[in-house]
Design an enzyme around this catalytic site. Structure first.
Site, short mmCIF file in Angstrom:
data_model
loop_
_atom_site.label_atom_id
_atom_site.label_comp_id
_atom_site.label_asym_id
_atom_site.label_seq_id
_atom_site.Cartn_x
_atom_site.Cartn_y
_atom_site.Cartn_z
N GLY A 94 -3.18 -7.28 -3.59
CA GLY A 94 -2.59 -6.65 -4.75
C GLY A 94 -1.48 -5.67 -4.49
O GLY A 94 -1.05 -4.97 -5.40
N GLY B 274 1.61 -6.51 -3.33
CA GLY B 274 2.93 -7.10 -3.55
C GLY B 274 3.47 -7.92 -2.41
O GLY B 274 4.68 -8.13 -2.33
N SER C 138 -14.52 7.90 13.77
CA SER C 138 -13.70 9.00 13.26
C SER C 138 -14.50 10.08 12.54
O SER C 138 -13.93 11.08 12.12
CB SER C 138 -12.60 8.46 12.34
OG SER C 138 -13.17 7.76 11.26
N LYS D 283 -6.54 8.09 4.53
CA LYS D 283 -7.56 9.14 4.56
C LYS D 283 -7.05 10.43 3.90
O LYS D 283 -7.75 11.05 3.10
CB LYS D 283 -7.98 9.41 6.00
CG LYS D 283 -8.79 8.29 6.63
CD LYS D 283 -9.11 8.58 8.08
CE LYS D 283 -9.94 7.46 8.70
NZ LYS D 283 -10.23 7.70 10.11
N THR E 114 3.08 -11.22 -1.65
CA THR E 114 3.60 -12.52 -2.08
C THR E 114 4.80 -12.35 -3.00
O THR E 114 5.80 -13.07 -2.88
CB THR E 114 2.50 -13.32 -2.80
OG1 THR E 114 1.37 -13.44 -1.92
CG2 THR E 114 2.98 -14.70 -3.18
#
Length: 809
Positions: A370, A372, A690, A733, A374
């Site tokens: 989602g 962008g 992390s 993050k 393509t």
């Protein structure tokens, strides 16, 4: 009663021997060979031939039928593979019992006599006997045997039972049905069954003969048609009409107009000659015609006129997409290079005649769904003025999907690459390989391996599709691949691609995308005008934060579309003429919020530290809680933690124990004490290194009974010596922490360069602390703490009482 005989057993596989019938038999199993040798050592050379119920190598009494044939062995030939012999059926017999003597199977058998009819001169039985004899003669003739031989064989057998056995021995029926005939002792019943089988086989032979005659008739028609066509050619020649263009000549003219490579032209000439020789309506002619038409439609030397106007390309890219600066820069750089090379083509050719890199560019767009990937490929094609071709590789498991099928196969066709080039109509399109990380592997081959040649600028100027059989130049194609996860792409394939990372959008970017693209598009989709529907920025922000949780904008567009449909219904129903939607109206129109993001804690707490984590749909914060209680010195970890995260917790505890005196942890804090570390959202699996600094901070806070700051978030991996190591996903993050209302973050010092990825407005609003050691983290994270002379010192603040710690936790 007939006498009992003890005979070696010859087990037969898929064969049933009848009395009065001779048949050649081959034997190779050790036990069977020993049984045959035992039979040959006897004077009579007799053996008990009996069929197996199952076709197995190891013979036991359980797999043998009880009814068989006493047979005589003759004409024995021994070889390396076993024994070949002629077996003549003597008498029908039943095995009373089988014995395994360790070398082969023996059987105690007794001869079984036929059961004749009550009256041999009964008209019905006589008619049955005569009909069986006549039908057997007919079957022999239809099977191709000479009439004299058939008559001689049948005249040599006068007994009805022997006749039934003789005919049954030559019938083409299943072994089970043959065994059933052998076990049928009543002569009249056996004769009737044999007659049914004979009649059925005659019917099959008649049908086969009918089909054969039809095929020959059809072939004769084709030969007649070919003859007439040749005569027609001769007549046209006599009339002077031979100049009419034939199909082959038309194809030849098409190929003469094409600028084909030498290899392709040679193959085309060969196929045209084959087409001339083949019958017009034959299957071979259709296959050749399809191949030649495919070759003729390919853009061998046809190029689309490129637009190298940089300012126009900038305008198109900015018009179609918001943000994505790195991708746009890369496309504009490529266009600039093309522009410069076109200005001085001769000089460039002299510098490097074989510069494949300048001909084609191969990019890999990597990022969550989602964002962008393509759609920007389509914008790139529009900006460059090139044709756009997209093929989806998701789920492709067959190498032939990429390379095509060889023409020897029925229904062969070119692979998706050549089909895409045919669709583009030019040899320099923008070619999108969508979902390249979803390629599968099966027994038909690995399509990812087939892509290696396609996506290598040093090789793809001579890409050979199995269907074409000749090289095709792909070096001028701009390939763009898309993927969600780099880890799913094989290493050799990834090595050929230039990776462009698509990170998730920030809330501000999503708001701009919604205002510029999504809202107008959904207005049009739902038949609304800008006067009828107005959505405020506050309403869009509410949808972004409370109704969607994603890196891209697909779900956001769905929610805006849902809002548009609700408004369309109100307007169509006459309730309102126009509607202005603010943040407070969103809940009433599309329901209660679906996403509940974390917010920063309301106050400082003992044993609770705030960490940051990354997901493919964006970052967020998490709380690590540590609690100390009486026990046996165990460390309890909960919250569905992965192995790496558990190791981080153990490393943090070891650091706290080994540096207890420096960290203000009282003596005896670890004696008879259990420590419980919990990460909320226990239903969600969590892993990764992390969270190391967050766990260490929570543990030290709980053990030293000092409050941790609620307005600070941190991330980083730790070592046993307290070093803070770098991590990934910094942009996501930090943006997650900003969404949660936190403005102070602690990051590993080696991640300083990653801060450049953050939007400028976010960087300006943040207070970022870059640290190398855990001491620095604790100084920042624990309220009122500072580090002096290797010890953690607190500004005159007394530790929180244990009862208050429990209350806070």
């Amino acid at each position: 009663m007939s006498e009992r005989l003890t005979l070696p057993v010859l087990p037969l596989r898929e064969v049933v021997l009848f009395p009065g019938v001779s048949t050649p038999i081959g034997a190779g199993r050790p036990a069977t060979l020993r049984a045959i040798e035992a039979a040959l050592r006897s004077d009579s050379h007799l053996i008990f031939a009996v069929a197996q119920r199952d076709n197995v190598d190891s013979v036991t009494p359980g797999v043998l039928y009880t009814t068989g044939t006493i047979a005589k062995i003759s004409q024995v030939q021994r070889g390396l593979g076993g024994v070949q012999m002629l077996l003549h059926g003597e008498r029908r017999a039943a095995a009373l019992h089988y014995v395994e003597n360790g070398r082969y199977v023996e059987a105690v058998v007794r001869e079984v006599a036929d059961l004749p009819p009550l009256r041999l001169d009964d008209p019905a039985f006589v008619a049955l006997h005569r009909e069986a004899r006549e039908r057997a003669a007919e079957l022999g003739q239809k099977s191709g045997l000479p009439e004299e031989v058939v008559r001689q064989v049948l005249e040599g057998v006068s007994d009805p039972g022997r006749l039934a056995d003789l005919v049954a021995g030559y019938l083409e029926i299943a072994p089970g049905e043959r065994q059933a005939l052998l076990e049928t002792l009543a002569v009249e019943d056996r004769l009737r069954r044999v007659l049914v089988h004979v009649q059925r086989q005659i019917g099959v032979l008649d049908a086969q003969e009918h089909i054969k005659s039809q095929v020959q008739e059809e072939l004769g028609e084709r030969q007649r048609e070919m003859l007439l066509r040749e005569q027609m050619k001769a007549i046209r020649k006599e009339l002077g009409e031979e100049n009419e263009v034939t199909e082959v000549e038309e194809l030849r003219k098409r190929f003469e107009a094409l600028d084909l490579p030498d290899a392709a032209r040679k193959e085309v000439q060969r196929e045209l000659q084959r087409l001339e020789r083949a019958s017009r309506d034959s299957m071979e002619a259709q296959v050749i015609r399809t191949y030649l038409e495919t070759v003729a439609e390919l853009p061998w030397n046809k190029r689309a006129e490129e637009s190298l106007d940089l300012s126009r390309a900038v305008g198109i890219l900015e018009q179609d997409h918001y943000g994505l600066k790195d991708v746009k820069d890369q496309v504009l750089e490529f266009l600039a290079v093309r522009q410069l090379r076109q200005r001085a083509p001769q000089e460039a050719a002299q510098r490097n005649d074989d510069d494949k890199e300048a001909k084609g560019s191969i990019l890999l767009f990597v990022g969550p769904p989602g964002v962008g990937k393509t759609s920007i490929a389509k914008s790139i094609a529009r900006a460059m003025g090139r044709p756009y071709v997209r093929i989806s590789l998701g789920g492709a498991r067959d190498e032939a999907d990429i390379r095509g099928h060889r023409r020897t196969y029925v229904g062969a066709m070119p692979g998706r690459i050549i089909q895409g080039m045919k669709q583009a109509g030019a040899k320099n399109p923008v070619f999108l390989l969508d979902e390249v990380d979803k390629l599968g592997v099966s027994f038909q081959g690995d399509p990812a391996a087939a892509l290696l040649e396609v996506l290598d600028p040093a090789q793809n100027d001579s890409f050979t599709d199995h269907y074409l059989g000749v090289p095709f130049d792909l070096s001028e194609v701009m390939f763009i691949a898309t993927a969600n996860f780099l880890q799913s792409i094989p290493g050799p394939l990834l090595d050929r691609l230039e990776t462009v990372n698509f990170a998730g959008y920030t809330e501000q970017e999503k708001l701009e995308i919604a205002k510029r693209y999504l809202v107008p598009r959904q207005r049009d989709s739902n038949g609304l005008s800008s006067e009828q529907l107005e959505i405020t920025d506050a309403a869009l922000s509410e949808i972004v934060t409370s109704y969607t949780r994603e890196a891209g904008v697909r779900q956001l567009e769905r929610e805006i579309g849902k809002l548009g449909r609700k408004v369309a219904r109100k307007i169509a129903g006459g309730e309102v003429q126009r509607l202005r939607i603010d943040a407070g109206d969103v809940d009433d129109l599309i329901g209660r919020p679906k996403v509940h993001p974390e917010h920063k804690a309301r106050e400082d707490q003992v044993g609770v530290a705030t960490g940051m984590y990354y997901t493919p749909v964006g970052g967020d914060i998490m709380f690590v809680e540590a609690s100390v209680m009486r026990g046996k010195g165990d460390l309890v970890l909960t919250g569905q933690l992965g192995d790496v995260m558990k190791e981080s917790a153990r490393a943090a505890l070891t650091y706290a124990k080994s540096h207890a005196d420096q960290l203000g942890i009282p003596e005896g804090a670890f004696t008879d004490t259990d420590i419980h570390v919990h990460v909320p959202a226990g239903a969600i699996p969590k892993d990764g290194p992390s969270a190391g600094v967050t766990m260490a901070t929570a543990l030290v806070s709980a053990l030293s009974r000092r409050r941790a700051r609620h307005d600070l978030a941190m991330t980083g991996e730790i070592t046993l010596r307290g070093r803070v190591l770098p991590i990934g996903g910094v942009k996501e993050k930090v943006l997650g922490a900003v969404r949660a209302g936190i403005r102070t973050v602690v990051l590993p010092k080696e991640n300083a360069a990653d801060l450049e990825d953050l939007p400028a407005d976010v960087r300006e609003s943040l207070e970022v602390h870059l640290v190398e050691d855990l001491d620095e983290v604790l100084t920042l994270a624990l309220r009122g703490a500072r580090f002096e002379a290797g010890h953690l010192v607190f500004d005159g603040e007394a530790p929180v009482e244990p009862s208050l710690v429990a209350k806070h936790n």
